[in-house]
Design an enzyme around this catalytic site. Sequence first.
Site, PDB file in Angstrom:
ATOM      1  N   ASP A   1       1.000  -1.279  -0.108  1.00 36.30           N
ATOM      2  CA  ASP A   1      -0.132   0.074  -0.203  1.00 36.30           C
ATOM      3  C   ASP A   1       0.860   1.278  -0.139  1.00 36.30           C
ATOM      4  OD1 ASP A   1      -2.965  -0.716   0.429  1.00 36.30           O
ATOM      5  OD2 ASP A   1      -1.777  -1.857   2.110  1.00 36.30           O
TER       6      ASP A   1
ATOM      7  N   ARG B   1       3.544   2.554   3.042  1.00 39.87           N
ATOM      8  CA  ARG B   1       4.243   1.629   3.740  1.00 39.87           C
ATOM      9  C   ARG B   1       5.580   1.472   3.511  1.00 39.87           C
ATOM     10  NH1 ARG B   1       0.009   0.820   6.387  1.00 39.87           N
ATOM     11  NH2 ARG B   1      -1.976  -0.283   5.332  1.00 39.87           N
TER      12      ARG B   1
ATOM     13  N   LYS C   1      -9.467   1.518  -5.587  1.00 36.51           N
ATOM     14  CA  LYS C   1     -10.012   1.130  -4.334  1.00 36.51           C
ATOM     15  C   LYS C   1     -10.804   2.333  -3.759  1.00 36.51           C
ATOM     16  CE  LYS C   1      -5.995   1.812  -1.476  1.00 36.51           C
ATOM     17  NZ  LYS C   1      -4.839   1.122  -0.692  1.00 36.51           N
TER      18      LYS C   1
ATOM     19  N   HIS D   1     -12.539  -0.868   9.310  1.00 37.70           N
ATOM     20  CA  HIS D   1     -11.333  -1.778  10.003  1.00 37.70           C
ATOM     21  C   HIS D   1     -11.966  -2.179  11.353  1.00 37.70           C
ATOM     22  CE1 HIS D   1      -8.760   0.832   7.288  1.00 37.70           C
ATOM     23  NE2 HIS D   1      -8.281  -0.177   7.209  1.00 37.70           N
TER      24      HIS D   1
ATOM     25  N   ASP E   1     -10.566  -6.156   0.019  1.00 40.66           N
ATOM     26  CA  ASP E   1      -9.798  -5.555   0.887  1.00 40.66           C
ATOM     27  C   ASP E   1      -8.970  -6.454   1.983  1.00 40.66           C
ATOM     28  OD1 ASP E   1      -8.700  -3.272   2.524  1.00 40.66           O
ATOM     29  OD2 ASP E   1     -10.321  -2.043   2.472  1.00 40.66           O
TER      30      ASP E   1
END
Length: 441
Positions: A152, A160, A251, A264, A337
Amino acid sequence: MVRGIRSAGVLMIATATLAACGGASGSAGAAGSVAPPAVASTPPASSAPASPTPAQAGSRPDTVRRALAAMSVEEKVGQLFMPVLNGTSADSAAEGNQTSFGASTPAKVIAKYHLGGVILFPGNIKSISQVVSLTNGMQKASKRVPLLIGTDQENGLVSRMSALVTDLPGASVVGATRNTGLAREAAKATGAELKALGVNLDFAPVADVNIDPKNPVIGKRAFGDDPARVAQMVAASVKGFHDAGVAATAKHFPGHGDTRTDSHTGLPVIKHTRAQWASLDAPPFKAAIGADVDAVMSAHIVMPKLDPSGDPATLSKPILTGLLRDKLGFDGVVSTDALNMEGVRKKYNDGEVAVRAVLAGADLLLMPPSLPKAYGAVLAAVKSGRISQQRLDESVTRLLELRHKRGFLKAAPVASAAQAAKVLRSAEHRRLAARIERAGR
């Protein structure tokens, strides 16, 4: 995809995953969920390759058809998965791998499950030479076809690889420039740096329209709140990644921009009508498809007007197949995801989630909380006929075609530490970052 903070530190991957994804470590599944089939610590021995199916016919490239025909059912199932693996070396034991996967090193996990891909997190990152060695080593461990190695790297809030790559502005700043040329240059620079490290798939750009300014999960990760402008920026970014030879992912479909719930930690419900979705959420995804985007990532959100079942989009056939494939005409890879996020774990256990994602239309199963359970459940579903051989072949074919289009199906790319050192944080890329910052003010 997963939310995260910029980090240069070396963290244990399990910790990084939970912190970044906001995933809970408790048991998954609700009352009435289907228990996963038992799975041995080692996947079953490979069976003979299955006979050809319609997914192999037609205009598929010969290299794709040959690669598919050579795979056993077990190998095909493994191609669907992209987990996080612990460690900074392909051949060194790392804490957590034995417990989570029944194998001590990333290379052994890849071989054991016939993995199609691996996603990198900050805990995999120490230095340029180390990451190059890691990605090259993981590619060597994949005997059937080259790995998809993803990350990502959106830039900005979710970066990242920030310990190594150029600090380019995030999407909100790029969007504020109103300059699609800069969007394309930024994606090209990011893609070039990732490719130099051996990463061939970026889970970017974000195609969500940040309609709610208090959105806790998208926010500045989006190019803005205007569907037309976001669509232009998304299409330019996809082209930029392709300029660099890296696969791009739009996305989070069907659109995560109008919610104050973080997927999340919960399951967002977005009450857009079909007409509102078509005018507000769909344009950036249409633009991405028009730019030949390689993959589209699903969102763990409920849109009752698009699918009244109450299942998140990741598990919704009306959304992933009916809208994305049939209505928008997308025939590339559909990625989930992260499957360790709470938004997708409310109703079903972790094995059942993986099966339902495939049945809904997903091809790439990202970060399952338990790879043994998910792999075992999907394999059992294929062998029982719940997932047909044709359906499995369709997904594996798309994953192979992605490699073919980006030029690494016949042979795995080999990264060079010396070359990467010249590309990463180059003067040219740092000047580009400064130009975007000035233009976005």
